[in-house]
Design a protein around this motif. Sequence first.
Motif, short mmCIF file in Angstrom:
data_model
loop_
_atom_site.label_atom_id
_atom_site.label_comp_id
_atom_site.label_asym_id
_atom_site.label_seq_id
_atom_site.Cartn_x
_atom_site.Cartn_y
_atom_site.Cartn_z
N ALA A 1 0.71 -1.50 -0.10
CA ALA A 1 -0.27 0.31 0.19
C ALA A 1 1.29 1.33 0.43
CB ALA A 1 -0.74 0.23 1.51
N LEU A 2 1.95 0.64 0.89
CA LEU A 2 2.91 1.97 1.15
C LEU A 2 3.98 2.57 -0.79
CD1 LEU A 2 4.57 2.06 4.06
CD2 LEU A 2 2.55 3.57 3.83
N GLU A 3 3.78 1.83 -1.38
CA GLU A 3 4.43 1.34 -2.83
C GLU A 3 3.48 2.28 -3.92
OE1 GLU A 3 5.78 -2.47 -3.85
OE2 GLU A 3 7.30 -1.81 -1.77
N ARG A 4 1.93 2.12 -3.70
CA ARG A 4 1.29 2.31 -4.09
C ARG A 4 1.10 4.00 -4.60
NH1 ARG A 4 -2.49 -0.95 -2.67
NH2 ARG A 4 -3.92 0.50 -0.90
N ARG A 5 1.05 4.28 -5.40
CA ARG A 5 1.14 5.92 -6.11
C ARG A 5 -0.19 6.72 -5.41
NH1 ARG A 5 2.41 6.63 -12.35
NH2 ARG A 5 0.83 5.41 -12.29
N CYS A 6 0.10 7.83 -5.02
CA CYS A 6 -0.81 8.52 -3.63
C CYS A 6 -1.56 9.49 -4.41
CB CYS A 6 -0.39 8.63 -3.17
SG CYS A 6 -0.78 10.14 -1.55
N VAL A 7 -2.60 9.41 -4.43
CA VAL A 7 -3.42 10.71 -5.08
C VAL A 7 -4.21 11.58 -4.17
CG1 VAL A 7 -5.23 11.72 -6.95
CG2 VAL A 7 -3.89 9.65 -7.29
N LEU A 8 -4.28 12.85 -4.05
CA LEU A 8 -4.48 13.66 -2.46
C LEU A 8 -6.22 14.19 -3.23
CD1 LEU A 8 -4.88 14.98 -0.26
CD2 LEU A 8 -3.16 16.92 -0.95
N VAL A 9 -7.66 13.77 -3.02
CA VAL A 9 -8.79 14.14 -3.14
C VAL A 9 -8.62 15.40 -1.79
CG1 VAL A 9 -10.94 13.64 -4.17
CG2 VAL A 9 -9.15 12.10 -4.27
N VAL A 10 -9.42 16.41 -3.41
CA VAL A 10 -9.43 17.60 -2.08
C VAL A 10 -11.12 18.43 -2.56
CG1 VAL A 10 -9.37 20.27 -1.11
CG2 VAL A 10 -7.04 18.50 -2.36
N GLU A 11 -11.88 17.47 -1.78
CA GLU A 11 -13.47 17.78 -2.51
C GLU A 11 -14.15 17.36 -1.07
OE1 GLU A 11 -16.83 18.06 -3.51
OE2 GLU A 11 -15.65 17.30 -5.39
N ASP A 12 -15.13 18.82 -0.67
CA ASP A 12 -15.80 18.65 0.31
C ASP A 12 -17.29 18.24 0.17
OD1 ASP A 12 -16.55 20.86 -2.79
OD2 ASP A 12 -18.10 21.86 -0.30
N ASN A 13 -17.42 17.38 -0.97
CA ASN A 13 -18.81 16.68 -1.18
C ASN A 13 -18.74 15.30 -0.60
OD1 ASN A 13 -21.17 15.13 -2.89
ND2 ASN A 13 -21.85 16.83 -2.60
N ALA A 14 -19.24 14.84 -0.23
CA ALA A 14 -18.64 13.63 0.11
C ALA A 14 -19.27 12.32 -0.30
CB ALA A 14 -19.84 12.92 1.62
N LEU A 15 -20.51 12.51 -1.59
CA LEU A 15 -20.54 11.57 -2.71
C LEU A 15 -19.77 11.63 -3.65
CD1 LEU A 15 -21.96 9.62 -4.23
CD2 LEU A 15 -24.13 11.59 -5.00
N ASN A 16 -18.93 12.83 -4.63
CA ASN A 16 -18.41 12.99 -5.15
C ASN A 16 -16.60 12.84 -4.24
OD1 ASN A 16 -20.17 14.71 -5.90
ND2 ASN A 16 -18.69 16.23 -6.24
N MET A 17 -16.57 12.59 -3.27
CA MET A 17 -15.15 12.10 -2.43
C MET A 17 -14.86 10.34 -2.74
SD MET A 17 -12.57 12.73 -1.29
CE MET A 17 -12.19 14.35 -0.31
N LYS A 18 -16.44 9.84 -2.92
CA LYS A 18 -16.10 8.43 -2.97
C LYS A 18 -16.35 8.02 -4.37
CE LYS A 18 -19.08 4.50 -1.90
NZ LYS A 18 -18.09 3.31 -2.03
N LEU A 19 -17.08 8.89 -5.50
CA LEU A 19 -16.79 8.20 -6.79
C LEU A 19 -15.39 7.94 -7.34
CD1 LEU A 19 -20.14 10.50 -7.74
CD2 LEU A 19 -19.65 7.78 -8.12
N PHE A 20 -14.85 9.66 -6.50
CA PHE A 20 -13.44 9.61 -7.29
C PHE A 20 -12.63 8.53 -6.30
CE2 PHE A 20 -14.52 14.52 -8.04
CZ PHE A 20 -14.74 14.46 -8.52
N SER A 21 -12.30 8.27 -5.32
CA SER A 21 -12.07 7.05 -4.11
C SER A 21 -12.31 5.96 -5.01
CB SER A 21 -11.91 7.70 -2.90
OG SER A 21 -11.84 8.55 -2.58
N ASP A 22 -13.74 5.78 -5.26
CA ASP A 22 -13.44 4.59 -5.31
C ASP A 22 -12.88 4.11 -7.02
OD1 ASP A 22 -15.15 4.17 -3.16
OD2 ASP A 22 -17.30 3.68 -4.31
N LEU A 23 -13.02 5.17 -8.32
CA LEU A 23 -12.29 5.08 -8.90
C LEU A 23 -10.63 4.91 -9.41
CD1 LEU A 23 -13.90 7.14 -11.39
CD2 LEU A 23 -13.56 4.87 -12.39
N LEU A 24 -10.35 6.05 -8.17
CA LEU A 24 -9.17 5.69 -8.48
C LEU A 24 -7.84 4.35 -7.84
CD1 LEU A 24 -9.00 9.52 -7.07
CD2 LEU A 24 -7.49 8.46 -9.35
N VAL A 25 -8.63 4.08 -6.43
CA VAL A 25 -8.25 2.86 -5.43
C VAL A 25 -8.96 1.57 -7.18
CG1 VAL A 25 -9.10 0.99 -3.97
CG2 VAL A 25 -9.07 3.65 -3.66
N ALA A 26 -9.70 1.43 -7.42
CA ALA A 26 -9.80 1.01 -9.03
C ALA A 26 -8.45 0.52 -9.69
CB ALA A 26 -11.03 0.54 -9.06
#
Length: 160
Positions: free
Chosen positions: A12-37
């Motif tokens: 997990a530490l070796e995976r490249r890291c994306v910082l998602v700055v987003e105040d809307n919880a639904l958007n945060m989940k959408l972007f995070s799910d895609l990036l993790v996938a």
Amino acid sequence: MNTPNASSQAAALERRCVLVVEDNALNMKLFSDLLVAAGFAVVPARDGREAMVAARRRRPDLVVMDIQLPEVSGLEVTRWFKADTGLADVPVLAMTAFAGMVGGEREARAGGCDAYMAKPIVSARAFLAAVRQLLGDPADADAGLFSTLAPERARLRVAR
Ligand code: MN
């Protein structure tokens, strides 16, 4: 420390890291799910202050920046990144409401953002393509992901 847990933490530490700055919880989940996938580690931040704390703790490989943030706008937070010698060359992908910002792309780029996407409809494929382009990854890096993605997931309806 050769337990499976320790080695998965190392991976997990070796995976490249994306910082998602987003105040809307639904958007945060959408972007995070895609990036993790797509194989990235995601660090969430809800505003500029959280973003700077997180980025100084671990320098991200890329920032996904909502422009419409409470208190301090994403454009201002982007300026903080570009003024920080340790963070200035981290690419910033701006996410902003198309209708709310005349000349939005020009303004985002003038503010130091490296790329720009318009909400409220975001193509999942275009989102990851923008991420890959900013990171210099092959354009077909997510071909496997989209071959299995249900069509209704390909277009994301996100909040502003
Ligand atoms: Mn917002």
